[in-house]
Design a protein around this motif. Structure first.
Motif, PDB file in Angstrom:
ATOM      1  N   ALA A   7       0.685  -1.175   0.113  1.00  0.00           N
ATOM      2  CA  ALA A   7       0.225   0.148  -0.062  1.00  0.00           C
ATOM      3  C   ALA A   7       0.949   1.322   0.118  1.00  0.00           C
ATOM      4  CB  ALA A   7      -1.150  -0.104   1.263  1.00  0.00           C
ATOM      5  N   ALA A   8       2.052   1.314   0.646  1.00  0.00           N
ATOM      6  CA  ALA A   8       2.703   2.516   1.060  1.00  0.00           C
ATOM      7  C   ALA A   8       3.350   2.407  -0.817  1.00  0.00           C
ATOM      8  CB  ALA A   8       3.968   2.364   1.703  1.00  0.00           C
ATOM      9  N   PHE A   9       3.661   1.396  -0.767  1.00  0.00           N
ATOM     10  CA  PHE A   9       4.801   1.174  -2.657  1.00  0.00           C
ATOM     11  C   PHE A   9       3.252   2.666  -3.571  1.00  0.00           C
ATOM     12  CE2 PHE A   9       5.839  -0.230  -6.778  1.00  0.00           C
ATOM     13  CZ  PHE A   9       6.735   0.244  -6.929  1.00  0.00           C
ATOM     14  N   ALA A  15       1.688   9.290  -6.015  1.00  0.00           N
ATOM     15  CA  ALA A  15       2.314  10.405  -5.784  1.00  0.00           C
ATOM     16  C   ALA A  15       3.578  10.855  -7.330  1.00  0.00           C
ATOM     17  CB  ALA A  15       2.945  10.417  -4.544  1.00  0.00           C
ATOM     18  N   ALA A  16       4.048   9.908  -7.123  1.00  0.00           N
ATOM     19  CA  ALA A  16       5.035   9.873  -8.500  1.00  0.00           C
ATOM     20  C   ALA A  16       4.276  10.974  -9.896  1.00  0.00           C
ATOM     21  CB  ALA A  16       5.978   8.964  -8.211  1.00  0.00           C
ATOM     22  N   ALA A  17       4.106   9.664  -9.973  1.00  0.00           N
ATOM     23  CA  ALA A  17       2.412  10.002 -11.412  1.00  0.00           C
ATOM     24  C   ALA A  17       2.444  11.427 -11.294  1.00  0.00           C
ATOM     25  CB  ALA A  17       2.199   8.810 -12.049  1.00  0.00           C
ATOM     26  N   ALA A  19       2.968  14.083  -9.891  1.00  0.00           N
ATOM     27  CA  ALA A  19       3.893  15.380 -10.303  1.00  0.00           C
ATOM     28  C   ALA A  19       5.205  15.207 -11.310  1.00  0.00           C
ATOM     29  CB  ALA A  19       5.222  14.319  -8.463  1.00  0.00           C
ATOM     30  N   GLY A  20       4.690  13.911 -11.562  1.00  0.00           N
ATOM     31  CA  GLY A  20       5.467  13.595 -12.835  1.00  0.00           C
ATOM     32  C   GLY A  20       4.513  14.610 -13.780  1.00  0.00           C
ATOM     33  N   LEU A  21       3.044  14.603 -13.806  1.00  0.00           N
ATOM     34  CA  LEU A  21       1.987  15.009 -14.589  1.00  0.00           C
ATOM     35  C   LEU A  21       1.502  16.402 -14.320  1.00  0.00           C
ATOM     36  CD1 LEU A  21      -0.132  14.050 -16.971  1.00  0.00           C
ATOM     37  CD2 LEU A  21      -1.547  14.146 -15.017  1.00  0.00           C
ATOM     38  N   ALA A  22       2.021  17.046 -13.467  1.00  0.00           N
ATOM     39  CA  ALA A  22       1.990  17.935 -12.839  1.00  0.00           C
ATOM     40  C   ALA A  22       3.009  18.872 -13.664  1.00  0.00           C
ATOM     41  CB  ALA A  22       1.526  19.010 -11.561  1.00  0.00           C
TER      42      ALA A  22
END
Length: 90
Positions: A7-9, A15-17, A19-22
């Motif tokens: 779940a943490a992964f 969150a990384a996806a 941030a990348g999209l933003a």
């Protein structure tokens, strides 16, 4: 314990996806030209105008499609308070 790690992964990956999209959307916005008419456009910033109202006015004038990324960029760079009242020719 294994479910917690998974779940943490998954949350970290989401969150990384996001941030990348933003970052991609910000880059796309910053690289796209404003839609200024061929003959130019006059734009007035009234004394006391907030950055948010100025960016909204740019959308209403048809110069920007959307002001979200401009407002976020201005807030992130600290330029949000750097606007000056006046008449501008774009």
């Amino acid at each position: 314990m294994k479910k917690l790690v998974v779940a943490a992964f998954a949350a970290l990956l989401a969150a990384a996806a996001a941030a990348g999209l933003a970052a991609w959307n910000m880059e796309r916005f910053m690289e796209s030209p404003a839609q200024v008419p061929a003959g130019g456009a006059d734009f007035v910033i009234a004394p006391g105008s907030s950055f948010s109202s100025v960016s909204s006015d740019l959308v209403e004038a048809g110069i920007l499609n959307d002001d979200l990324w401009l407002r976020l960029y201005a807030r992130w760079t600290g330029e949000e308070s750097a606007i000056h009242a006046g008449e501008y020719r774009l």
